[in-house]
Design an enzyme around this catalytic site. Structure first.
Site, mmCIF file in Angstrom:
data_model
loop_
_atom_site.group_PDB
_atom_site.id
_atom_site.type_symbol
_atom_site.label_atom_id
_atom_site.label_comp_id
_atom_site.label_asym_id
_atom_site.label_seq_id
_atom_site.Cartn_x
_atom_site.Cartn_y
_atom_site.Cartn_z
ATOM 1 N N MET A 109 0.843 -1.204 0.000
ATOM 2 C CA MET A 109 0.000 0.000 0.000
ATOM 3 C C MET A 109 0.874 1.248 0.000
ATOM 4 S SD MET A 109 -3.379 -0.946 2.158
ATOM 5 C CE MET A 109 -2.697 -0.679 3.783
ATOM 6 N N LEU A 115 6.629 3.225 1.627
ATOM 7 C CA LEU A 115 7.584 2.105 1.708
ATOM 8 C C LEU A 115 8.644 2.346 2.772
ATOM 9 C CD1 LEU A 115 8.038 1.448 -2.125
ATOM 10 C CD2 LEU A 115 6.390 0.410 -0.546
ATOM 11 N N GLY A 119 11.068 -2.739 5.525
ATOM 12 C CA GLY A 119 10.342 -4.017 5.466
ATOM 13 C C GLY A 119 9.920 -4.330 4.038
ATOM 14 N N HIS A 120 9.350 -3.340 3.359
ATOM 15 C CA HIS A 120 8.954 -3.535 1.955
ATOM 16 C C HIS A 120 10.194 -3.816 1.095
ATOM 17 C CE1 HIS A 120 5.625 -0.719 3.376
ATOM 18 N NE2 HIS A 120 4.940 -1.746 2.931
ATOM 19 N N GLY A 146 5.118 -10.197 3.761
ATOM 20 C CA GLY A 146 5.804 -10.158 5.043
ATOM 21 C C GLY A 146 5.088 -11.025 6.058
ATOM 22 N N LYS A 197 5.151 -10.157 8.931
ATOM 23 C CA LYS A 197 4.652 -9.073 9.798
ATOM 24 C C LYS A 197 3.123 -9.141 9.923
ATOM 25 C CE LYS A 197 3.944 -4.686 11.263
ATOM 26 N NZ LYS A 197 2.550 -4.514 10.910
ATOM 27 N N SER A 233 4.094 1.141 7.983
ATOM 28 C CA SER A 233 3.765 2.466 7.436
ATOM 29 C C SER A 233 2.995 3.283 8.460
ATOM 30 C CB SER A 233 2.923 2.315 6.170
ATOM 31 O OG SER A 233 3.582 1.468 5.256
HETATM 32 P P1 AMP Z 1 1.520 -2.947 3.450
HETATM 33 O O1 AMP Z 1 2.071 -1.905 2.554
HETATM 34 O O2 AMP Z 1 1.523 -2.563 4.899
HETATM 35 O O3 AMP Z 1 0.203 -3.511 2.979
HETATM 36 O O4 AMP Z 1 2.535 -4.168 3.383
HETATM 37 C C1 AMP Z 1 2.920 -4.717 2.146
HETATM 38 C C2 AMP Z 1 3.713 -5.961 2.404
HETATM 39 O O5 AMP Z 1 4.877 -5.625 3.172
HETATM 40 C C3 AMP Z 1 2.957 -7.022 3.219
HETATM 41 O O6 AMP Z 1 3.267 -8.304 2.704
HETATM 42 C C4 AMP Z 1 3.504 -6.829 4.603
HETATM 43 O O7 AMP Z 1 3.436 -7.984 5.409
HETATM 44 C C5 AMP Z 1 4.951 -6.469 4.304
HETATM 45 N N1 AMP Z 1 5.553 -5.770 5.438
HETATM 46 C C6 AMP Z 1 5.042 -4.720 6.111
HETATM 47 N N2 AMP Z 1 5.833 -4.388 7.144
HETATM 48 C C7 AMP Z 1 6.872 -5.258 7.126
HETATM 49 C C8 AMP Z 1 8.030 -5.447 7.951
HETATM 50 N N3 AMP Z 1 8.270 -4.682 9.013
HETATM 51 N N4 AMP Z 1 8.892 -6.438 7.623
HETATM 52 C C9 AMP Z 1 8.649 -7.240 6.550
HETATM 53 N N5 AMP Z 1 7.581 -7.111 5.748
HETATM 54 C C10 AMP Z 1 6.697 -6.144 6.022
#
Ligand code: AMP
Length: 284
Positions: free
Chosen positions: A30, A33, A36-37, A147, A149, A186
Site C-alpha cells: 500500500m 515504503l 520491510g517492503h 511479510g 509481519k 507504514s
Molecule cells: P503494506 O504496505 O503494509 O500492505 O505491506 C505490504 C507488504 O509488506 C505485506 O506483505 C507486509 O506484510 C509487508 N511488510 C510490512 N511491514 C513489514 C516489515 N516490518 N517487515 C517485513 N515485511 C513487512
C-alpha cells in the site's frame, strides 16, 4: 524502471519480460515504503528476474472508521525507494480501474477471515483476498512476496492460493524491526514521540511470553494473561488481543505445544499496531 497505472500496460510489460525469459515476481504493497517492503523486493529479486511492486491503498480492506483517507501516500519517495531497490515495474492503479462502477465480485476465505484481525476488522480480509486475487490476475506472477509481519494475512493468502489453484508461489519474508524491536510499519508515522517509546511494549511482551514458555510454563492462558498485563501496564495502550495460537490454524490452545505463535493487536494512543512472534520449544 517502468511506472504505470494502466492494467493493459502492466500486462504488456510483464508479457514482454516473460518473452525475454524472465520469471515474474510481485510485491503487493500500500506504499509508504520502508525497509520491510524493501526486504521483500530484495527477496523477490533473488528468485526472479522481473519484479513488479504494486502500490494501491485498497479501499475495500478499510472499515468506514479506519484510516483510509489519512493513510500516508509519499509517492515520490516511494518511487525513489523502488528505483534504489531495483524494482523493474511499479504498478499504481487508480481506484476506479480496479473497482469500476458496478464492481460486485468478492473473494472470501472462510474461517480464517473471522478470527483475530477479522473479529476486530470485519470485512478486512474479504478486501485483502479480493485485491490480491485481482493483482495476481493482472500481473500473473510466478512468485509473490509477503511479510510475515502481517501473520494472519500471509496465512490467508496461502490458503486462498491453495484453494483456488492459483499458479503462484507465496514467499513469506521475516519481519524487519527498528533497533528497539518495534516492527516497521507504514502506520508508525502516526505515533507521537511518547507513543513511539511505548510501542516497543508489543515486541517486549511477545518476548516475555516466549521466555515463559521456554522456561516450562504449559498453561497458555497464564502466558496470555502475562502478555496482556505487560501491555496494559502502559496507560496509553488498549489491547484488542494478546494470544498464543496454533501457527497454522490460528486456533486457541490450552497447553503449550512445540510450535506456537504469539499474536498481538493493540492501540498505542490512536494508532493500531499488530505484531507476532513464532515460538518454538526445544525438543525434549
Ligand atoms: P503494506 O504496505 O503494509 O500492505 O505491506 C505490504 C507488504 O509488506 C505485506 O506483505 C507486509 O506484510 C509487508 N511488510 C510490512 N511491514 C513489514 C516489515 N516490518 N517487515 C517485513 N515485511 C513487512
Amino acid at each position: 524502471m517502468d511506472v504505470t497505472g494502466e492494467i493493459g500496460e502492466v500486462r504488456r510489460l510483464v508479457a514482454a519480460a516473460r518473452q525475454r525469459g524472465c520469471g515474474i515476481g510481485c510485491v503487493p504493497t500500500m506504499g509508504a515504503l520502508h525497509p520491510g517492503h524493501v526486504s521483500l523486493v530484495a527477496e523477490c529479486r533473488k528468485r526472479v528476474d522481473y519484479t513488479v511492486l504494486t502500490i494501491f491503498v485498497n479501499p475495500t480492506q478499510f472499515a468506514p472508521h479506519e484510516d483510509l483517507n489519512k493513510y500516508p501516500r509519499p509517492i515520490e519517495a516511494d518511487l525513489a525507494a523502488c528505483r534504489a531497490a531495483g524494482v523493474d515495474c511499479v504498478f499504481m492503479p487508480e481506484i476506479s480501474s480496479l473497482y469500476p462502477p458496478g464492481y460486485d465480485t468478492w473473494v472470501t476465505v472462510e474461517g480464517m477471515s473471522s478470527l483475530l484481525e477479522g473479529e476486530f476488522r470485519p470485512g478486512h480480509f474479504r478486501g485483502v483476498a479480493t485485491i490480491v486475487a485481482k493483482l495476481f490476475n493482472i500481473v500473473h506472477p510466478d512468485i509473490a512476496c509477503f511479510g510475515s509481519k502481517d501473520y494472519q494475512q500471509q496465512s490467508l493468502i496461502r490458503q486462498m492460493v491453495r484453494d483456488l489453484n492459483q499458479p503462484v508461489e507465496i514467499v513469506v519474508c521475516p519481519t524487519i524491526r527498528e533497533p528497539d524491536g518495534l516492527a516497521m510499519s507504514s502506520r508508525n508515522v502516526y505515533l507521537s514521540p511518547s507513543d513511539r517509546e511505548t510501542a516497543v511494549v508489543l515486541s517486549r511482551s511477545l518476548r516475555t511470553a516466549e521466555q515463559a514458555l521456554l522456561s516450562g510454563e504449559r498453561d497458555v492462558a497464564a502466558v496470555e494473561a502475562r502478555m496482556r498485563a505487560e501491555l496494559e501496564s502502559k496507560p496509553n495502550v488498549r489491547v484488542q488481543y494478546a494470544v498464543i495460537r496454533d501457527p497454522v490454524t490460528l486456533q486457541p490452545l490450552t497447553e503449550s505445544q512445540p510450535e506456537m505463535v504469539g499474536l498481538i493487536a493493540a492501540y498505542v494512543g490512536q494508532t493500531r499496531l499488530i505484531d507476532h512472534l513464532t515460538i518454538r520449544l526445544p525438543r525434549s
